[in-house]
Design a protein around this motif. Structure first.
Motif, PDB file in Angstrom:
ATOM      1  N   UNK A  37       0.820  -1.215   0.000  1.00 49.54           N
ATOM      2  CA  UNK A  37       0.000   0.000   0.000  1.00 49.54           C
ATOM      3  C   UNK A  37       0.851   1.260   0.000  1.00 49.54           C
ATOM      4  N   UNK A  38       2.019   1.229   0.651  1.00 49.00           N
ATOM      5  CA  UNK A  38       2.929   2.389   0.613  1.00 49.00           C
ATOM      6  C   UNK A  38       3.436   2.617  -0.811  1.00 49.00           C
ATOM      7  N   UNK A  77     -10.215  -0.993  -4.870  1.00 50.31           N
ATOM      8  CA  UNK A  77     -10.635   0.345  -5.313  1.00 50.31           C
ATOM      9  C   UNK A  77      -9.503   1.138  -5.962  1.00 50.31           C
ATOM     10  N   UNK A  78      -8.289   1.002  -5.427  1.00 50.33           N
ATOM     11  CA  UNK A  78      -7.128   1.663  -6.018  1.00 50.33           C
ATOM     12  C   UNK A  78      -6.895   1.143  -7.437  1.00 50.33           C
ATOM     13  N   UNK A  79      -6.950  -0.158  -7.614  1.00 51.71           N
ATOM     14  CA  UNK A  79      -6.734  -0.761  -8.931  1.00 51.71           C
ATOM     15  C   UNK A  79      -7.755  -0.244  -9.932  1.00 51.71           C
ATOM     16  N   UNK A  80      -9.015  -0.224  -9.543  1.00 52.94           N
ATOM     17  CA  UNK A  80     -10.069   0.215 -10.463  1.00 52.94           C
ATOM     18  C   UNK A  80      -9.927   1.691 -10.834  1.00 52.94           C
ATOM     19  N   UNK A  81      -9.484   2.528  -9.900  1.00 45.39           N
ATOM     20  CA  UNK A  81      -9.436   3.979 -10.128  1.00 45.39           C
ATOM     21  C   UNK A  81      -8.165   4.461 -10.820  1.00 45.39           C
ATOM     22  N   UNK A  82      -7.129   3.643 -10.841  1.00 41.96           N
ATOM     23  CA  UNK A  82      -5.825   4.078 -11.347  1.00 41.96           C
ATOM     24  C   UNK A  82      -5.684   3.745 -12.832  1.00 41.96           C
TER      25      UNK A  82
END
Length: 187
Positions: A37-38, A77-82
């Motif tokens: 995550x970092x 959510x990070x994967x989908x938004x990036x």
């Protein structure tokens, strides 16, 4: 200038998947998840070779309906938004692909790294694309998580490099009492 960060999981015997393509062996404990995550917080673009992309796009769009793992809940959510760039000579892309790069690897990646205001980019897994970018000296950081498993075959961490590449160790630590993560930069 943007950096390319290579984040990969490998077995002790140097394979990124099993003899039949299995990727069921990495264990994401809380410390390894926090490390991942970092890295995510540093990037604004995800990079994939076609093989890894097809595995990712089959899971991450619906990940929370398949798994209740805390790492999955944080990363999905990070994967989908990036924005996601796939490198392939044959793949045309899909609804989750922001861009496909199919030719002129050195020029295209150099342009990505030089884009104004661009954040760092994360290359996740894969062997062929990582090997090609390593040969071109376009990967800036390597973060390699060595899991305590011997797979006995599969795709090698680095697919037959053409040259020797010196890496400098930045940091190394054991996470969750079992996974050794080493951070290198080009030497």
């Amino acid at each position: 200038m943007s950096k390319i960060i290579y984040w990969v999981h490998t077995s002790v015997d140097g394979f990124i998947d099993g003899p039949n393509g299995e990727f069921d062996w990495p264990v994401m404990g809380p410390e390894l998840s926090a490390y991942s995550e970092r890295l995510d917080k540093r990037v604004d673009t995800l990079l994939f070779g076609r093989t890894v992309w097809q595995m990712m796009v089959g899971f991450w769009p619906i990940a929370e309906s398949i798994s209740d793992d805390p790492h999955v809940a944080a990363f999905a959510p990070f994967w989908r938004a990036t924005p996601k760039i796939v490198f392939s000579r044959t793949y045309q892309g899909d609804e989750w692909t922001s861009r496909v790069i199919s030719a002129n690897l050195a020029e295209e990646v150099a342009a990505l790294k030089a884009r104004p205001g661009g954040g760092d980019m994360l290359l996740t897994g894969g062997a062929a694309l990582a090997a090609s970018l390593t040969e071109l000296r376009l990967i800036d950081e390597y973060h390699i998580a060595v899991h305590p498993v011997v797979l006995g075959g599969g795709r090698q961490l680095f697919a037959k490099p053409d040259h020797r590449h010196k890496l400098l160790l930045v940091d190394s630590k054991a996470l969750d009492g079992q996974v050794l993560v080493s951070h290198y930069r080009l030497g």
